[in-house]
Design a protein around this motif. Sequence first.
Motif, mmCIF file in Angstrom:
data_model
loop_
_atom_site.group_PDB
_atom_site.id
_atom_site.type_symbol
_atom_site.label_atom_id
_atom_site.label_comp_id
_atom_site.label_asym_id
_atom_site.label_seq_id
_atom_site.Cartn_x
_atom_site.Cartn_y
_atom_site.Cartn_z
ATOM 1 N N HIS A 322 5.986 4.221 -4.445
ATOM 2 C CA HIS A 322 5.243 4.421 -3.219
ATOM 3 C C HIS A 322 3.747 4.232 -3.446
ATOM 4 C CE1 HIS A 322 4.068 6.756 0.499
ATOM 5 N NE2 HIS A 322 5.009 5.942 0.927
ATOM 6 N N THR A 326 2.125 0.650 -1.953
ATOM 7 C CA THR A 326 1.464 0.788 -0.659
ATOM 8 C C THR A 326 0.151 0.007 -0.605
ATOM 9 O OG1 THR A 326 2.506 2.927 -0.265
ATOM 10 C CG2 THR A 326 0.504 2.446 0.962
ATOM 11 N N THR A 329 0.925 -3.700 -0.702
ATOM 12 C CA THR A 329 1.427 -4.226 0.574
ATOM 13 C C THR A 329 0.270 -4.539 1.504
ATOM 14 O OG1 THR A 329 3.365 -2.827 0.311
ATOM 15 C CG2 THR A 329 2.969 -3.742 2.498
ATOM 16 N N ASN A 330 -0.670 -3.615 1.539
ATOM 17 C CA ASN A 330 -1.814 -3.816 2.429
ATOM 18 C C ASN A 330 -2.637 -5.024 2.022
ATOM 19 O OD1 ASN A 330 -1.667 -1.786 4.436
ATOM 20 N ND2 ASN A 330 -2.173 -0.251 2.899
ATOM 21 N N MET A 333 -0.625 -8.152 2.883
ATOM 22 C CA MET A 333 -0.444 -8.321 4.319
ATOM 23 C C MET A 333 -1.753 -8.728 4.987
ATOM 24 S SD MET A 333 1.336 -5.756 7.057
ATOM 25 C CE MET A 333 0.408 -4.340 6.547
ATOM 26 N N TYR A 334 -2.824 -8.012 4.657
ATOM 27 C CA TYR A 334 -4.093 -8.305 5.326
ATOM 28 C C TYR A 334 -4.682 -9.614 4.853
ATOM 29 C CZ TYR A 334 -4.226 -3.930 7.822
ATOM 30 O OH TYR A 334 -3.927 -2.907 8.689
ATOM 31 N N LEU A 337 -2.850 -12.089 6.898
ATOM 32 C CA LEU A 337 -3.327 -12.074 8.283
ATOM 33 C C LEU A 337 -4.681 -12.777 8.364
ATOM 34 C CD1 LEU A 337 -2.415 -8.441 9.404
ATOM 35 C CD2 LEU A 337 -1.440 -10.564 10.265
ATOM 36 N N ASP B 8 3.885 5.868 7.258
ATOM 37 C CA ASP B 8 2.845 6.874 7.082
ATOM 38 C C ASP B 8 1.506 6.288 6.620
ATOM 39 O OD1 ASP B 8 3.337 8.204 3.751
ATOM 40 O OD2 ASP B 8 3.987 6.291 4.583
ATOM 41 N N ASP B 9 1.503 5.150 5.922
ATOM 42 C CA ASP B 9 0.218 4.587 5.512
ATOM 43 C C ASP B 9 -0.432 3.916 6.728
ATOM 44 O OD1 ASP B 9 -1.248 1.858 4.361
ATOM 45 O OD2 ASP B 9 -1.621 3.655 3.178
ATOM 46 N N PRO B 10 -1.643 4.356 7.102
ATOM 47 C CA PRO B 10 -2.231 3.852 8.354
ATOM 48 C C PRO B 10 -2.492 2.343 8.333
ATOM 49 C CG PRO B 10 -3.816 5.189 7.137
ATOM 50 C CD PRO B 10 -2.521 5.320 6.430
ATOM 51 N N ASN B 11 -2.878 1.824 7.158
ATOM 52 C CA ASN B 11 -3.178 0.392 7.095
ATOM 53 C C ASN B 11 -1.928 -0.450 7.282
ATOM 54 O OD1 ASN B 11 -5.977 0.564 6.663
ATOM 55 N ND2 ASN B 11 -5.603 1.167 4.549
ATOM 56 N N ILE B 12 -0.857 -0.042 6.596
ATOM 57 C CA ILE B 12 0.387 -0.807 6.752
ATOM 58 C C ILE B 12 0.865 -0.720 8.192
ATOM 59 C CG2 ILE B 12 2.787 -1.032 6.041
ATOM 60 C CD1 ILE B 12 2.055 -0.024 3.326
ATOM 61 N N LYS B 14 -0.874 -0.195 10.942
ATOM 62 C CA LYS B 14 -1.681 -1.015 11.858
ATOM 63 C C LYS B 14 -1.428 -2.503 11.635
ATOM 64 C CE LYS B 14 -5.256 2.459 12.250
ATOM 65 N NZ LYS B 14 -6.514 2.940 11.645
ATOM 66 N N GLY B 15 -1.247 -2.881 10.355
ATOM 67 C CA GLY B 15 -0.959 -4.277 10.035
ATOM 68 C C GLY B 15 0.333 -4.725 10.690
ATOM 69 N N LEU B 16 1.357 -3.879 10.586
ATOM 70 C CA LEU B 16 2.650 -4.231 11.191
ATOM 71 C C LEU B 16 2.521 -4.323 12.706
ATOM 72 C CD1 LEU B 16 5.160 -2.055 9.147
ATOM 73 C CD2 LEU B 16 5.182 -4.541 9.357
ATOM 74 N N GLU B 18 -0.086 -5.116 14.338
ATOM 75 C CA GLU B 18 -0.799 -6.347 14.635
ATOM 76 C C GLU B 18 0.148 -7.541 14.579
ATOM 77 O OE1 GLU B 18 -4.803 -6.158 12.824
ATOM 78 O OE2 GLU B 18 -4.481 -8.317 12.540
ATOM 79 N N ILE B 19 0.951 -7.554 13.506
ATOM 80 C CA ILE B 19 1.896 -8.673 13.375
ATOM 81 C C ILE B 19 2.842 -8.706 14.561
ATOM 82 C CG2 ILE B 19 3.841 -9.554 12.018
ATOM 83 C CD1 ILE B 19 2.435 -8.395 9.528
ATOM 84 N N ASP B 51 9.801 3.045 7.838
ATOM 85 C CA ASP B 51 9.489 3.249 6.429
ATOM 86 C C ASP B 51 10.459 4.319 5.921
ATOM 87 O OD1 ASP B 51 6.623 4.640 4.630
ATOM 88 O OD2 ASP B 51 8.211 3.301 3.948
ATOM 89 N N MET B 53 9.864 6.471 2.766
ATOM 90 C CA MET B 53 9.157 7.625 2.198
ATOM 91 C C MET B 53 8.081 8.079 3.166
ATOM 92 S SD MET B 53 9.975 7.887 -1.410
ATOM 93 C CE MET B 53 8.528 7.888 -2.443
#
Lengths: 545, 233
Positions: A322, A326, A329-330, A333-334, A337, B8-12, B14-16, B18-19, B51, B53
């Motif tokens: 995790h 995490t 992934t960001n 992904m970003y 994007l 739970d991760d805010p960036n992931i 928001k990214g999702l 957005e996608i 998600d 976890m």
Amino acid sequence: MRPKLIVTFMLIVLAPMVLLLGFGYRIAQNEKKVVEQGFLNLLNDSLRDMDGSIAAFVQERERYLLEMQVPEAPETAALRDLVRKDRYIRQLFIMSPGGDRLHPPPGQPLSDAEEAFLERTDDIWTGKHRFFTTPDQPVPQDTYDTTSRSPLKRSQIKSDTASPNGWHIRYWQDGINLIFWRLEGTGNVIGLELDRIQFLSDLIGKLPDTQQLSKRTRTLFRLRNAAGEVVYQWGNYDPPDSAPANADLLLSPPLNAWQLEYFVPPQFADASQGGGTLLIFLAALGAVGLGVGWLAFYFYRESSREMREASQRVSFVNQVSHELKTPLTNIRMYAELLEAEVEEENTKAQHHISVVVSESRRLSRLIQNVLTFARSTEKRLTLNSSPGVIDEQIAEVIEQFRPALEEKHIEVCLHADAPAPVRFDRDLCGQILGNLIGNVEKYASGGGRLQINSLQKTKDGSNTTIIEILDRGPGIAAEEREKIFQPFYRISSKLSDGATGTGIGLAIARDLARRHGGDLVLLPETDGAAFRLTLETPPAQGEIT
Amino acid sequence: MKVLVAEDDPNIRKGLVEILEAEGFGTVSGATGGEALKLFSKEKPDFVCLDIMMPDVNGYEVCKSIRREDDQVPIIFISAKSEEIDKVLGLELGADDYIVKPFGVKEVVARIRAVARRCLASGRQREATGPFVLGDLEVLPAELRARRGNETFELSLRDVKILELLHRNSGKVVDRDALMDHCWGMNYLPSSRTVDQHISQLRKRIERDPPNPEIILTVHGVGYRYDPPGSAP
């Protein structure tokens, strides 16, 4: 805690306590009995003392009666005079050796008192009672030799010993009748009936006065006669009417139908019965219980340590998944994007983004490698050496961290002196450096400085590269210096609270360094922390790509 | 179509979002399992991205709870747990797909479109309309695809909405506002530039000659138009 363990724990703690409780209870009961017995003995001793006093009084009276001058039988007037004058005597009789009455005189008018006396002693006159006047007569039961206090046997009587004497006791309507008899030289038996009232009065006079007892000793003595009536009592305690005596004692003969009773207040009786022992015992029990409980808990903790560590390992792997994936992934992904948003014409931006994307993919692979390593102890990371320059690798890693370091105002000072081309595992080296610099960024940002020194040495034919990473953070306490290299260990301090991480960075870094033929150590340093990384880096001649 | 994202991760997260919104889906999102369950009951999304976890209730539990309420709604797990056993467990619990982090955007888009197709095909969607033709392009909304001869083009939901709108207004101008309302929805406030960029991207995919479009024509200053063949320009 699993139910089975809880039950076992309870058994370990409770079983000895129950056993102790059982034993303790028995001991307490025994002690109670012992104390009770002791108390009773105390009371009985007091009673015996009192009985002794009474017996002494009786003996004194006996002596008096024994020495009393009694006129001869025919002198009726003198005898009557004696009776009248002596306050101790109520009446007297004289018996001939043949058992005939000599006084009160037969065939003469008798006073009412004398008549009554004869009535009281009719058992003597009707032949029911004899004083060893004839050899073949059995000796009556209530005849006592005053010296031995035992029933007289005919064989004991010797004419040349002190004159036999004894007590003849009867119970008449108005109470005890005490007659002291003695055998005269003439063969006559003289019987002296005691004036009971005078006797009692004298007896009571000899007993302690209530006022004499102090207020502290609250007790009561009671003297009861054969009919159970209270003759006299003395003491400063007033028991309830129906209360039984705490101790009693039959008096010595001749008053052996009388009894002395002893009363004490209940709380005095109870208090003597070992309350203190119980308290001590309970305290001891509590201490043992605590001790056993602590021991059991301690053993449980130790035995479950392995289980905990194993489950820590499993949850660690999940946590690492995790934690590491995490941010990765960001990033990916970003970056992708961003790739879609930047115009294709902006090739420079496109290139930068593609670097980010490819690096994030590489990182994914490495992470997967590490996780696999963590999951199984058998699989090992193989060293993947290729030619390169250590200083360039260092520069790359610094570049990766530059944004983060700038954000935390950490100044980077690089003193690079490892320019020689060598064979080393770039990913592995990069990972170690990444861990160390990452730690500085996470935990030592307050110091504001990251110093990196590199140098290369050749010793005994082996090439070693040494990289030092120093910061000006809080440093590492003496007791933590080795612990920080243990997997999962994190120094718990306010500074690190809130920082993400799993506590394996240094453990992995050291392990990887050792795989690379070197080591990772913490240098003793007073200002912040200083790590020294050594790698075995064989030279790469002419292979630079 | 509405998608529920639980991460739970805010960036992931928001990214999702957005996608998904770039694809044309409406979204609702939560940061915990508990929030996800509440949103599922309240918003009745068309499919769910979970998600695993998460704090409080984890993704597996959320999946189980959702399945108790609705055994049809598609569920995609998106998780860092990458072991074989994790994937098997996820699918056993009734998920339709399992995406492992870190993922590429394209990968996620492809998987989501696959799931969306299934939703449209199941007839649950109001938006599912029958196929239609724009010039020589056959548009298959239920499949999120378009075909020209042997060529097949993948389309996002938004792409489909745009083409649908143009088709419905054949020969008439569709202004940007109409496009924004119809294809972007009220939760999303695109700029004109966004609309133009999207059209440009769409053209690149479906037009034979993107610089000289035949299907999506520009009406300068106003919007876009589709002219059926044979009609006067």
